[in-house]
Motif scaffolding. Structure first.
Motif, mmCIF file in Angstrom:
data_model
loop_
_atom_site.group_PDB
_atom_site.id
_atom_site.type_symbol
_atom_site.label_atom_id
_atom_site.label_comp_id
_atom_site.label_asym_id
_atom_site.label_seq_id
_atom_site.Cartn_x
_atom_site.Cartn_y
_atom_site.Cartn_z
ATOM 1 N N ILE A 104 33.115 -2.790 -47.362
ATOM 2 C CA ILE A 104 31.915 -3.554 -47.694
ATOM 3 C C ILE A 104 32.234 -4.603 -48.754
ATOM 4 C CG2 ILE A 104 30.252 -1.724 -47.136
ATOM 5 C CD1 ILE A 104 30.032 -1.227 -50.188
ATOM 6 N N VAL A 105 31.430 -5.642 -48.767
ATOM 7 C CA VAL A 105 31.459 -6.646 -49.824
ATOM 8 C C VAL A 105 30.070 -6.667 -50.431
ATOM 9 C CG1 VAL A 105 31.812 -9.066 -50.398
ATOM 10 C CG2 VAL A 105 33.186 -8.012 -48.588
ATOM 11 N N THR A 106 29.972 -6.534 -51.744
ATOM 12 C CA THR A 106 28.670 -6.566 -52.416
ATOM 13 C C THR A 106 28.527 -7.852 -53.229
ATOM 14 O OG1 THR A 106 29.583 -5.296 -54.264
ATOM 15 C CG2 THR A 106 28.446 -4.058 -52.535
ATOM 16 N N HIS A 107 27.299 -8.163 -53.558
ATOM 17 C CA HIS A 107 27.036 -9.347 -54.376
ATOM 18 C C HIS A 107 25.749 -9.159 -55.167
ATOM 19 C CE1 HIS A 107 24.206 -11.567 -51.325
ATOM 20 N NE2 HIS A 107 23.987 -10.284 -51.338
ATOM 21 N N SER A 108 25.553 -10.021 -56.140
ATOM 22 C CA SER A 108 24.309 -10.105 -56.896
ATOM 23 C C SER A 108 24.143 -11.561 -57.309
ATOM 24 C CB SER A 108 24.344 -9.200 -58.132
ATOM 25 O OG SER A 108 25.285 -9.683 -59.076
ATOM 26 N N LEU A 109 23.063 -11.877 -57.962
ATOM 27 C CA LEU A 109 22.851 -13.273 -58.380
ATOM 28 C C LEU A 109 23.971 -13.758 -59.298
ATOM 29 C CD1 LEU A 109 18.994 -13.412 -59.027
ATOM 30 C CD2 LEU A 109 20.268 -14.483 -57.156
ATOM 31 N N LYS A 110 24.532 -12.858 -60.103
ATOM 32 C CA LYS A 110 25.588 -13.252 -61.032
ATOM 33 C C LYS A 110 26.886 -13.618 -60.311
ATOM 34 C CE LYS A 110 23.915 -10.680 -65.045
ATOM 35 N NZ LYS A 110 24.218 -9.627 -66.044
ATOM 36 N N GLU A 166 19.204 -19.586 -57.043
ATOM 37 C CA GLU A 166 17.920 -19.611 -56.335
ATOM 38 C C GLU A 166 18.149 -19.683 -54.825
ATOM 39 O OE1 GLU A 166 13.903 -22.396 -55.959
ATOM 40 O OE2 GLU A 166 15.193 -22.598 -57.727
ATOM 41 N N ALA A 167 19.099 -20.514 -54.418
ATOM 42 C CA ALA A 167 19.409 -20.635 -52.987
ATOM 43 C C ALA A 167 20.058 -19.358 -52.455
ATOM 44 C CB ALA A 167 20.332 -21.829 -52.750
ATOM 45 N N ALA A 168 20.916 -18.726 -53.267
ATOM 46 C CA ALA A 168 21.556 -17.481 -52.842
ATOM 47 C C ALA A 168 20.514 -16.383 -52.632
ATOM 48 C CB ALA A 168 22.584 -17.040 -53.881
ATOM 49 N N LYS A 169 19.511 -16.372 -53.474
ATOM 50 C CA LYS A 169 18.427 -15.393 -53.322
ATOM 51 C C LYS A 169 17.638 -15.669 -52.050
ATOM 52 C CE LYS A 169 14.373 -13.550 -55.754
ATOM 53 N NZ LYS A 169 13.567 -13.628 -57.012
ATOM 54 N N ARG A 170 17.337 -16.946 -51.811
ATOM 55 C CA ARG A 170 16.520 -17.330 -50.655
ATOM 56 C C ARG A 170 17.284 -17.207 -49.344
ATOM 57 N NH1 ARG A 170 15.856 -22.261 -52.050
ATOM 58 N NH2 ARG A 170 17.420 -23.169 -50.665
ATOM 59 N N ALA A 198 20.554 -12.371 -52.232
ATOM 60 C CA ALA A 198 21.144 -11.913 -53.487
ATOM 61 C C ALA A 198 20.029 -11.552 -54.465
ATOM 62 C CB ALA A 198 22.048 -12.982 -54.085
ATOM 63 N N GLY A 199 20.237 -10.491 -55.237
ATOM 64 C CA GLY A 199 19.233 -10.055 -56.203
ATOM 65 C C GLY A 199 19.850 -9.748 -57.552
ATOM 66 N N GLU A 200 19.055 -9.230 -58.453
ATOM 67 C CA GLU A 200 19.535 -8.898 -59.786
ATOM 68 C C GLU A 200 20.525 -7.737 -59.746
ATOM 69 O OE1 GLU A 200 19.031 -10.542 -62.469
ATOM 70 O OE2 GLU A 200 17.441 -11.901 -61.804
ATOM 71 N N THR A 201 20.323 -6.785 -58.838
ATOM 72 C CA THR A 201 21.218 -5.635 -58.737
ATOM 73 C C THR A 201 22.197 -5.844 -57.576
ATOM 74 O OG1 THR A 201 19.648 -4.470 -57.302
ATOM 75 C CG2 THR A 201 19.508 -4.052 -59.664
ATOM 76 N N PRO A 202 23.393 -5.253 -57.643
ATOM 77 C CA PRO A 202 24.366 -5.400 -56.549
ATOM 78 C C PRO A 202 23.829 -4.821 -55.244
ATOM 79 C CG PRO A 202 25.413 -4.492 -58.517
ATOM 80 C CD PRO A 202 23.933 -4.461 -58.761
ATOM 81 N N SER A 203 24.051 -5.536 -54.156
ATOM 82 C CA SER A 203 23.661 -5.051 -52.831
ATOM 83 C C SER A 203 24.754 -5.428 -51.835
ATOM 84 C CB SER A 203 22.317 -5.657 -52.396
ATOM 85 O OG SER A 203 22.417 -7.062 -52.265
ATOM 86 N N VAL A 204 24.695 -4.818 -50.662
ATOM 87 C CA VAL A 204 25.719 -5.067 -49.647
ATOM 88 C C VAL A 204 25.510 -6.442 -49.031
ATOM 89 C CG1 VAL A 204 26.679 -4.298 -47.440
ATOM 90 C CG2 VAL A 204 25.977 -2.606 -49.158
ATOM 91 N N ARG A 205 26.506 -7.274 -49.143
ATOM 92 C CA ARG A 205 26.465 -8.606 -48.548
ATOM 93 C C ARG A 205 27.062 -8.596 -47.145
ATOM 94 N NH1 ARG A 205 29.864 -13.872 -50.745
ATOM 95 N NH2 ARG A 205 29.276 -15.305 -49.068
ATOM 96 N N ARG A 206 28.117 -7.787 -46.970
ATOM 97 C CA ARG A 206 28.796 -7.753 -45.685
ATOM 98 C C ARG A 206 29.362 -6.375 -45.410
ATOM 99 N NH1 ARG A 206 30.447 -12.066 -45.871
ATOM 100 N NH2 ARG A 206 28.914 -12.779 -44.389
ATOM 101 N N VAL A 207 29.229 -5.947 -44.166
ATOM 102 C CA VAL A 207 29.868 -4.717 -43.693
ATOM 103 C C VAL A 207 30.933 -5.132 -42.695
ATOM 104 C CG1 VAL A 207 29.549 -2.508 -42.519
ATOM 105 C CG2 VAL A 207 27.725 -3.403 -43.989
#
Length: 249
Positions: free
Chosen positions: A67-73, A81-85, A89-98
């Motif tokens: 997995i690859v995770t990401h957050s706004l940081k 803002e665009a990454a969120k939309r 992407a959010g404030e906490t790490p989440s899965v970006r790619r499996v």
């Protein structure tokens, strides 16, 4: 007087309203993130087998679930803002790619899931907490999906411990630094097949596994920075990289 009378450009810029500018910016950001996602998906789908099938030959390995995770940081401030939309992407790490065919893929982990530590704290794919859970083989991971919290059994796979990074830029280049492999978007678009891209990944992996960066720096110091003496290392990376490529299928 003659100089002051020199002709100049006369193009009139169109008048564009602020809402139109914002809409155009949003459209450009959407296109940019769509391209980033396309390249990122291709790079990891190609690189993962190279890293996974050559662990016996890599001095550093790690258990990995794909997995690859990401957050706004993860993103520059002007892109958050665009990454969120565009990609969630959010404030906490989440899965970006499996990654296709990985342990996470087989376990049913999905994009947007949040991995939790044993204490219930959101963690990234690179966290020491996750690595500790995976050291002894299959692990029961806590996953938050929306309002639900799931427990999923995930089997890690040992892979070469070198991260693979995408650099957006038109320069046709790829490089290794002893710890990671970086591929430019220009190089990815230059390659005409996934096999060609895999060869470049394998070549850069060989630079890392054969300790070329350390040797090049050592040669520069011994020579008083008069030479980098890189040609033999490039030939060796070609040879070893081809071997890695075949092992990866």
């Amino acid at each position: 007087a003659g100089l002051s009378a020199c002709a100049s450009v006369a193009t009139r810029l169109p008048e564009v309203s602020l809402p139109e500018l914002k809409l155009e910016r949003a459209n450009q950001e959407a296109s940019a993130f769509a391209e980033i996602e396309r390249l990122h998906t291709r790079l990891w789908d190609v690189a993962y087998p190279v890293l996974a099938e050559n662990t016996e030959l890599c001095p550093k390995t790690r258990p990995d679930i794909g997995i690859v995770t990401h957050s706004l940081k993860t993103y520059p401030k002007d892109m958050r803002e665009a990454a969120k939309r565009e990609i969630g992407a959010g404030e906490t790490p989440s899965v970006r790619r499996v990654i296709k065919g990985s342990g996470a893929d087989k376990a049913g982990i999905k994009r947007g899931d949040v991995l939790l530590s044993q204490k219930g704290i959101p963690i990234s794919a690179k966290s020491k907490s996750l690595r500790a859970q995976l050291e002894n083989g299959p692990a029961l991971l806590r996953v938050k999906r929306g309002m639900l919290e799931l427990s999923l059994s995930v089997s890690p796979r040992e892979i070469c411990d070198y991260s693979v990074k995408l650099s957006m830029g038109s320069t046709i280049n790829a490089y290794a630094n002893g710890r990671a492999i970086t591929m430019t978007s220009g190089m990815m678009n230059f390659t005409q097949s996934d096999d060609e891209l895999a060869l470049i990944v394998a070549h850069e992996l060989a630079h890392n596994t054969m300790g070329h960066i350390r040797k090049i720096v050592g040669n520069m110091i011994v020579s008083g920075f008069a030479t980098r003496y890189t040609r033999p290392f490039e030939s060796e990376a070609d040879y070893v990289g081809l071997y890695y490529l075949v092992r990866a299928g």
